[in-house]
Design an enzyme around this catalytic site. Structure first.
Site, short mmCIF file in Angstrom:
data_model
loop_
_atom_site.label_atom_id
_atom_site.label_comp_id
_atom_site.label_asym_id
_atom_site.label_seq_id
_atom_site.Cartn_x
_atom_site.Cartn_y
_atom_site.Cartn_z
N GLU A 177 3.05 -6.16 -2.32
CA GLU A 177 2.95 -5.41 -3.12
C GLU A 177 4.64 -5.98 -3.46
OE1 GLU A 177 3.90 -0.73 -3.28
OE2 GLU A 177 4.64 -0.76 -5.28
N LYS A 219 -0.77 -5.35 -5.18
CA LYS A 219 -0.67 -4.10 -5.95
C LYS A 219 0.63 -4.50 -6.54
CE LYS A 219 1.52 0.30 -5.23
NZ LYS A 219 1.20 2.10 -4.15
P1 13P Z 1 4.11 4.85 -8.22
O1 13P Z 1 3.04 4.69 -8.60
O2 13P Z 1 5.06 5.71 -8.64
O3 13P Z 1 4.53 3.50 -8.86
O4 13P Z 1 4.58 4.40 -7.02
C1 13P Z 1 3.33 3.32 -6.29
C2 13P Z 1 3.81 2.70 -4.84
O5 13P Z 1 2.82 2.70 -4.27
C3 13P Z 1 5.15 2.53 -5.01
O6 13P Z 1 6.00 1.98 -3.81
#
Ligand code: 13P
Length: 342
Positions: A177, A219
């Site tokens: 991510e 992600k």
């Molecule tokens: P949000 O969808 O609130 O951005 O959170 C996703 C997430 O896991 C951030 O690390």
């Protein structure tokens, strides 16, 4: 490493019509979210809240996986069933957030670097023993005056790759991510440029650390104008810019892309995902899905408000939001479908 098993888990996480719930808010984050809707954050309110989400009837139809926080993976439902087991009983794969948070980067004002590599091998083994089959590590990149810098992009990409390699060694699918933040007044073009830079650097680092991309998920943020930008991007614009950016940067070997919502409104996050899957139907190498926290939880959290008598109502709206995002997986979400909730 058993690559076949990793690939199987990664593909199951992006199965048609399904996506991921991120319920892995750290102590600080859940306190902030609870406070905003008047809930006190205690071990028991956090447990009860997550039990409410995970026991929602039929939620396994729309969710493939749930990302847990360290405290949550150790907690039990009121009937004594461990929460990861509650998820498995719903046909949902338990996952775990394993980073230790984004900390101020030394000598680099305004920038963060994510920590958590020390001791990670042992923690991964423990989590796998508790039922986790995938993991998450979040890197945070801010856009601003003179930032991001190359050192910040490279340090974060390197940590993501080191984490991903350790996950695969331990038999967990790494969700990679790299989040470019929506905060600020930058344009959608600036977001495109920084997202492309971060993604390309991340995939170079993953290659260097020998990570098998077929056993990973990405992600990312969507490519979108900053929250404070004078000109706000439209739904189709976000959909096209996001997919064009991914096509330039994400190898076809990656089975799926699961977006974060990043502070977009909940319906907006559904609309964006839907537009991407509608416009590019049958033309993309990877699945496009969701791994939302706020965009799935905003309404249910507000409605629940810490009161047992609100559980049913909160679960109903949670199921609805998950169903809408499930429809967005195939580009078949509509306003009429949205109104069904009422
Ligand atoms: P949000 O969808 O609130 O951005 O959170 C996703 C997430 O896991 C951030 O690390």
């Amino acid at each position: 490493m058993n690559l076949q098993e990793l690939e199987k888990t990664a593909r199951a996480l992006v199965a048609p019509g399904k996506g991921i719930l991120a319920a892995d808010e750290s102590f600080g984050t859940i306190e902030k979210r609870f406070k905003a809707v008047g809930i006190e954050s205690t071990e028991e309110t956090r447990r009860a809240y997550r039990e409410m989400l995970f026991t929602t009837e039929g939620i396994g139809e729309y969710l493939s996986g749930v990302i847990l926080f360290d405290e949550t993976i150790r907690q039990k439902a009121s009937d004594g069933t461990p929460l990861p087991k509650v998820l498995e009983n719903q046909g949902i794969i338990p996952g775990i957030k394993v980073d230790k948070g984004a900390k101020d980067m030394a000598l680099s004002p305004g920038e963060k670097v994510t920590e958590g590599l020390d001791g990670l091998r042992d923690r991964l083994a423990e989590y796998r023993g508790m039922g986790a089959r995938f993991a998450k590590w979040r890197a945070v990149i801010a856009i601003g005056d003179g930032i991001p810098t190359r050192r910040c992009i490279e340090a974060n990409a390197h940590a993501l790759a080191r984490y991903a390699a350790l996950c695969q060694e331990a038999g967990l699918v790494p969700i990679v991510e790299p989040e470019v933040l929506i905060d600020g007044d930058h344009s959608i073009e600036q977001c495109f440029e920084v997202t492309e830079w971060m993604l390309k650097t991340t995939y170079q680092q993953l290659y260097e650390q020998r990570v098998e991309l077929t056993g990973t998920l990405l992600k990312p943020n969507m490519v979108i104008s900053g929250k404070e930008a004078p000109v706000q991007s439209g739904v189709e614009e976000v959909a096209r810019a996001t997919v064009e950016c991914l096509l330039r940067s994400v190898p076809a070997a990656v089975p799926g892309v699961v977006f974060l919502s990043g502070g977009q409104g909940d319906i907006q996050a559904t609309e964006h995902l839907n537009a991407m899957n509608r416009i590019y139907k049958g033309r993309l190498p990877w699945e496009l899905s969701f791994s939302y926290a706020r965009a799935l939880q905003q309404q249910p959290m507000e409605i629940w408000a810490g009161k047992p008598e609100n559980v049913e109502k909160a679960q109903k709206i949670f199921r609805h939001r998950a169903k809408m995002n499930s429809a967005a997986r195939s580009g078949s979400y509509t306003e009429e479908l949205e109104k069904e909730a009422a």
